[in-house]
Scaffold this motif. Structure first.
Motif: not given
Ligand code: ASP
Ligand code: MG
Length: 417
Positions: A101-106, A117-133
């Motif tokens: 998630p992209i966490r914001t204030n209220n 949190e970059p982990d999910t995106l970086i994991e997807r890079f690992g399998i050669g996938q483009v993230a469209v955000i």
């Protein structure tokens, strides 16, 4: 191999054809072996339409529900681009703010990004996938969708770039870079190949509309190199795998700029208004009595000029606000007339603020004096002046705005280099 964020604005994704064109830009970078996260805006005009629907449903509406509605534009584009990428053989997946998630204030409607949190995106890079955000949106502490304020997808892109440690954040837009001034006013304006974070921050704050101010701030704080380029350039025109760069402007650290100019650009904003309080008692606390109540009512005051009083008893105080705030400001001043003690108030709308920006001003004297002489030469009257380390601004009548921009552009030789 590099890690890139590619951001596409509303005009670049305005219809399905353009989304296909964007997909080819993304494919080019993927084929060159880069890890790619894409950040998209809503299709041109979509966000305006969504905003108007919330107003139509009720002029006074809950900011959380506003966010639910207006964040939808980006959701559509992210899905469409993922589909277009898959259709040309690029592995891609869409991501909404809450999923990363992209966490914001209220602060719904004008939220600030607090963490990604970059982990999910970086994991997807690992399998050669483009993230469209989906740009412009995140998730607040109340677990609800929050939007970042208009133009916020630039900030989303830079924030994602900082979070994943991207080598560069490419902003694709409808112009091919940052110009010395608005080419619609001065056709001799030139594209800058590089501009420092500080100068770009001033340019954006003082009226250049290429990037959201907050995105530049964030790039500066995190040291994210931002490259502004056009999405209308044919996607395959430049072979970036061989290190060639398309036309565009790199926003970077000032140490990375070899050819340093004294003046880098001229920016301007319209719809400025001047308010003058005549014969205010010249005593400690009077500025606080004027500007305190204005601030409390969220009226943004920009330039402030106070003249020296002749005998030390009374003075004139002039300041600027945006045209749309004049009515409100006059009401506030009237309500506090007793404490402030001014004799008369005058206001003038429809003024222009022209600003000269350049990091070289730190080390060169007389830069502003050159402008004052050039403007005087053209018979342009200056109503107020403000200066800071790397810029100065003059307030002038709107009729002379364009002439002033052209005059200053040429007096600093910006049309020649
Ligand atoms: N779609 C949003 C807007 O129009 C965000 C953006 O385009 O940056 O303000
Ligand atoms: Mg934009």
């Amino acid at each position: 191999m590099a890690r890139l964020v590619m951001k596409f604005g509303g005009t670049s994704v305005a219809d399905i054809d353009r989304i296909r064109n964007v997909a080819r830009h993304v494919k080019r970078e993927v084929d060159a072996g880069h890890e790619v996260a894409v950040v998209v805006s809503a299709m041109a005009g979509k966000t305006n339409e969504l905003v108007s629907w919330t107003r139509e449903a009720s002029p006074m509406h809950d900011a959380r529900e506003y966010d639910t509605v207006v964040a939808a534009g980006e959701q559509i584009t992210s899905g469409l681009l993922a589909i277009a990428l898959q259709a040309i053989g690029v592995d891609a997946r869409s991501w909404q703010g809450w999923q990363i998630p992209i966490r914001t204030n209220n602060a719904h409607g004008a939220a600030r990004i607090e963490a990604i949190e970059p982990d999910t995106l970086i994991e997807r890079f690992g399998i050669g996938q483009v993230a469209v955000i989906s740009g412009f949106q995140g998730i607040g502490p109340d677990n609800r969708i929050a939007t970042l304020g208009r133009g916020g997808s630039d900030t989303s892109a830079v924030a994602v770039a900082a979070a994943i440690g991207a080598d560069r954040c490419d902003i694709y837009t409808d112009v091919d870079g940052v110009y010395t001034t608005d080419p619609r006013i001065e056709p001799k304006a030139r594209r800058l190949s590089r501009i420092s974070f500080e100068e770009m921050l001033e340019m954006a704050s003082l009226g250049a509309k290429v990037l959201q101010v907050r995105s530049v701030e964030m790039a500066m704080v995190h040291g994210v190199r931002v490259f502004v380029r056009s999405s209308f350039e044919a996607p395959e025109a430049i072979d970036s795998s061989k290190g060639a760069m398309p036309p565009g402007t790199l926003i970077c650290d000032e140490d990375d700029i070899v050819e340093k100019q004294v003046v880098t650009g001229i920016a301007y904003t319209r719809d400025e208004a001047q308010i003058s309080l005549r014969r205010v008692p010249d005593k400690p606390g009077v500025s606080a009595a004027v500007f305190g109540p204005l601030a409390k009512d969220h009226i943004n005051v920009d330039m402030i000029v106070q003249s020296v009083s002749e005998d030390g008893s009374r003075t004139d105080m002039t300041f600027t606000v945006s045209d749309s705030d004049v009515g409100k400001a006059l009401k506030v001043l009237d309500a506090h007339r007793g404490e402030i003690g001014y004799e008369m108030v005058q206001s003038d709308k429809g003024m222009v603020k022209v600003s000269v920006i350049g990091i070289g001003m730190r080390s060169h004297a007389g830069v502003a004096a050159t402008a004052f002489a050039a403007l005087a030469d053209k018979g342009i009257n200056i109503r107020a002046i403000t200066t800071s380390e790397i810029k100065f601004s003059v307030l002038i009548d709107a009729d002379y705005g364009e002439l002033a921009v052209r005059t200053l552009h040429s007096v600093y030789g910006l049309d020649k280099q």
